[in-house]
Enzyme design. Structure first.
Site, PDB file in Angstrom:
ATOM      1  N   TYR A 107      -1.632   5.096   0.140  1.00  0.00           N
ATOM      2  CA  TYR A 107      -1.085   4.503   1.363  1.00  0.00           C
ATOM      3  C   TYR A 107       0.425   4.704   1.361  1.00  0.00           C
ATOM      4  CZ  TYR A 107      -2.012   1.997   5.648  1.00  0.00           C
ATOM      5  OH  TYR A 107      -2.178   1.683   6.969  1.00  0.00           O
ATOM      6  N   GLU A 123       7.779   5.835   2.940  1.00  0.00           N
ATOM      7  CA  GLU A 123       9.020   6.546   2.616  1.00  0.00           C
ATOM      8  C   GLU A 123       9.512   6.266   1.197  1.00  0.00           C
ATOM      9  OE1 GLU A 123       8.276   5.069   5.391  1.00  0.00           O
ATOM     10  OE2 GLU A 123       9.128   6.070   7.138  1.00  0.00           O
ATOM     11  N   HIS A 148       7.548   6.067  -1.499  1.00  0.00           N
ATOM     12  CA  HIS A 148       6.868   7.098  -2.292  1.00  0.00           C
ATOM     13  C   HIS A 148       7.461   8.475  -2.005  1.00  0.00           C
ATOM     14  CE1 HIS A 148       3.620   3.963  -1.674  1.00  0.00           C
ATOM     15  NE2 HIS A 148       3.636   4.054  -3.005  1.00  0.00           N
ATOM     16  N   LYS A 187      12.283   1.499  -8.124  1.00  0.00           N
ATOM     17  CA  LYS A 187      12.931   0.297  -8.648  1.00  0.00           C
ATOM     18  C   LYS A 187      12.428  -0.964  -7.958  1.00  0.00           C
ATOM     19  CE  LYS A 187      17.318   2.129 -10.394  1.00  0.00           C
ATOM     20  NZ  LYS A 187      18.797   1.999 -10.292  1.00  0.00           N
ATOM     21  N   VAL A 194      13.578   1.822  -1.144  1.00  0.00           N
ATOM     22  CA  VAL A 194      13.745   2.314   0.231  1.00  0.00           C
ATOM     23  C   VAL A 194      13.369   1.164   1.172  1.00  0.00           C
ATOM     24  CG1 VAL A 194      12.969   3.993   1.945  1.00  0.00           C
ATOM     25  CG2 VAL A 194      13.230   4.676  -0.460  1.00  0.00           C
ATOM     26  N   SER A 224       3.263  -0.774   0.636  1.00  0.00           N
ATOM     27  CA  SER A 224       1.956  -0.554   1.259  1.00  0.00           C
ATOM     28  C   SER A 224       1.385  -1.875   1.748  1.00  0.00           C
ATOM     29  CB  SER A 224       1.000   0.086   0.248  1.00  0.00           C
ATOM     30  OG  SER A 224       1.574   1.252  -0.294  1.00  0.00           O
ATOM     31  N   ARG A 225       1.762  -2.972   1.097  1.00  0.00           N
ATOM     32  CA  ARG A 225       1.226  -4.284   1.480  1.00  0.00           C
ATOM     33  C   ARG A 225       1.848  -4.820   2.775  1.00  0.00           C
ATOM     34  NH1 ARG A 225       0.796  -5.055  -4.453  1.00  0.00           N
ATOM     35  NH2 ARG A 225      -1.413  -5.317  -4.932  1.00  0.00           N
TER      36      ARG A 225
END
Lengths: 282, 282
Positions: A32, A35, A37, A148, A176, A186-187
């Site tokens: 999922y 940005e 990732h 981080k 980010v 993602s959550r």
């Protein structure tokens, strides 16, 4: 860019790259992708000849009451993002490929994991260390990239790599954020419109804490106090923890006399979100 | 043949060999080498271009009341034996090289380690898995060699390698015995003359059990009963356990209807010795 489902396929591909003398970066994810990732994939693409992105919602790092079932998944969207950012492979195994019948080994540690998220998620870091060890052994990367935002995870993995002599360079990449400040996660997809608005209180608290540090505040309880007051002013937010810890040990400190991590976790409705800053980055 | 003390030196040497396209075997030992270890070095020398023998009395696998301090050490004699058998390096680190300050990671498993020696030595296999993981990461061998005398250790390591996707072939080598039958062990050096005589009862029990299996006995309690009776006839011997377990799970079985391990541990005076046989090898 291809999606591979089996350990053997990943190994065969990496072996081929190695035979050509190419370097390999690994970006471990639970999919999922956002940005955050993408910035890890960019970093790996910049540093290495080839990049493997693992995309696996790891059951072992979820507690029995956590969101394993509902964790969002979208492999097609993920594949598109990985391709756009220069990744070469997505490794997207089924749980049974990673944890066969009779699986019973694990990697864990006795310090670093007892504080912060380790308190509210007691099996979490054992699951993280175990799956990351497996991914390292499968891909054998030169470098691996972690955000981080999961600051304690990054510290735990660095410690594991050092303790167990894993010959892999660990790269930590900056958080980010959305335009309004919310850390990408993602959550965040779980949040209702009202909760999305309320969640902003976390990054606001981070910016407030950073500002106090910038202005010279050394007293951790003063910083934490102000941050908590801000979060508590939001009715939809419920604090799990706001703490300042030594970067090396993850143990709480009272005075900012060494490199420190200020980390927090809070529930917005039923969604648990985290955010943080390192005093070194202020 | 050279003795190296640091992780960096081992890595540099292995890297050099790898650059030449050479294969590498690892023989992990706690030193005080005997013909049992020699047979492992011989096997590695036969299968690989280069052989690393680690020689490290691993504190992490000893319980607080065990023989860590008194465990016999003789690195000069070990170096001679390794050279004679075609080993290329002895890795003989100080404990502080393997476990620096703040060390806190470990590898362990939830099955296989709860039976047999795991019952009397609760921290033992965590120490074994951890140090073997470290050695695997330091040496990155193609193959690693372990004696079948430590049968449970061999099963645990095979399981760990499989669970954690370590890309290393594990080779189990037969027990090497003295002319009179006693299984070779560095701990045999603890035995007084009378105890050395008494210790023979272990291998006699193994041969008795093998003989019953060969003659078609399928009832585990019958085999164990006869073996125990023999060991108990020796006044200097005190049984820790005599058990027959499924090779794959290390769980006790009642009938020899699958590949099984018959394993025992006994104190001869204050020295704890082990011996065993696999029904497949009968």
């Amino acid at each position: 860019m291809k999606v591979v489902k089996t350990i053997d396929e990943v190994r065969a591909q990496v072996r081929e790259w190695r035979a050509q003398g190419l370097t390999v970066g690994l970006v471990p994810t639970m999919g999922y992708l956002h940005e955050g990732h993408a910035s890890l994939i960019d970093a790996s693409h910049r540093d290495n000849d080839r990049t493997v992105v693992s995309d696996f919602v790891n059951p072992m790092q979820f507690g029995p009451t956590e969101d394993l079932e509902s964790y969002p998944r979208d492999i097609e969207r993920d594949a598109k993002l990985v391709e756009e950012h220069g990744g070469d492979i997505i490794f997207n195994p089924e749980p049974s490929e990673m944890y066969h019948e009779g699986f019973s080994s694990f990697v864990d540690m006795t310090v670093l994991t007892q504080e912060l998220c380790g308190l509210s998620r007691p099996v979490h870091f054992r699951g993280v260390c175990t799956v990351v060890s497996k991914l390292f052994n499968i891909v054998k990367p030169d470098r691996a990239y972690f955000g981080k935002k999961d600051a304690q995870q990054l510290a735990v993995i660095r410690h594991m790599v050092d303790d167990l002599n894993m010959d892999i360079e660990i790269i930590g990449c900056p958080i980010v954020r959305e335009a309004d400040g919310l850390a990408k996660s993602s959550r965040n997809t779980y949040l209702s419109e009202a909760e999305r608005e309320a969640a902003l209180v976390l990054s606001k608290a981070v910016f407030l804490g950073m500002d106090m540090v910038k202005k010279g505040e050394k007293d951790c309880s003063a910083i934490i106090g102000e941050m908590k007051k801000l979060i508590e002013s939001e009715p939809l937010a419920r604090i799990d923890y706001v703490k300042i810890v030594d970067c090396a040990t993850m143990q709480q400190i009272t005075c900012l006399d060494r490199p420190a991590l200020c980390a927090m976790a809070a529930y917005i409705g039923s969604t648990r979100l985290i955010d943080n800053f390192f005093t070194e980055d202020v």
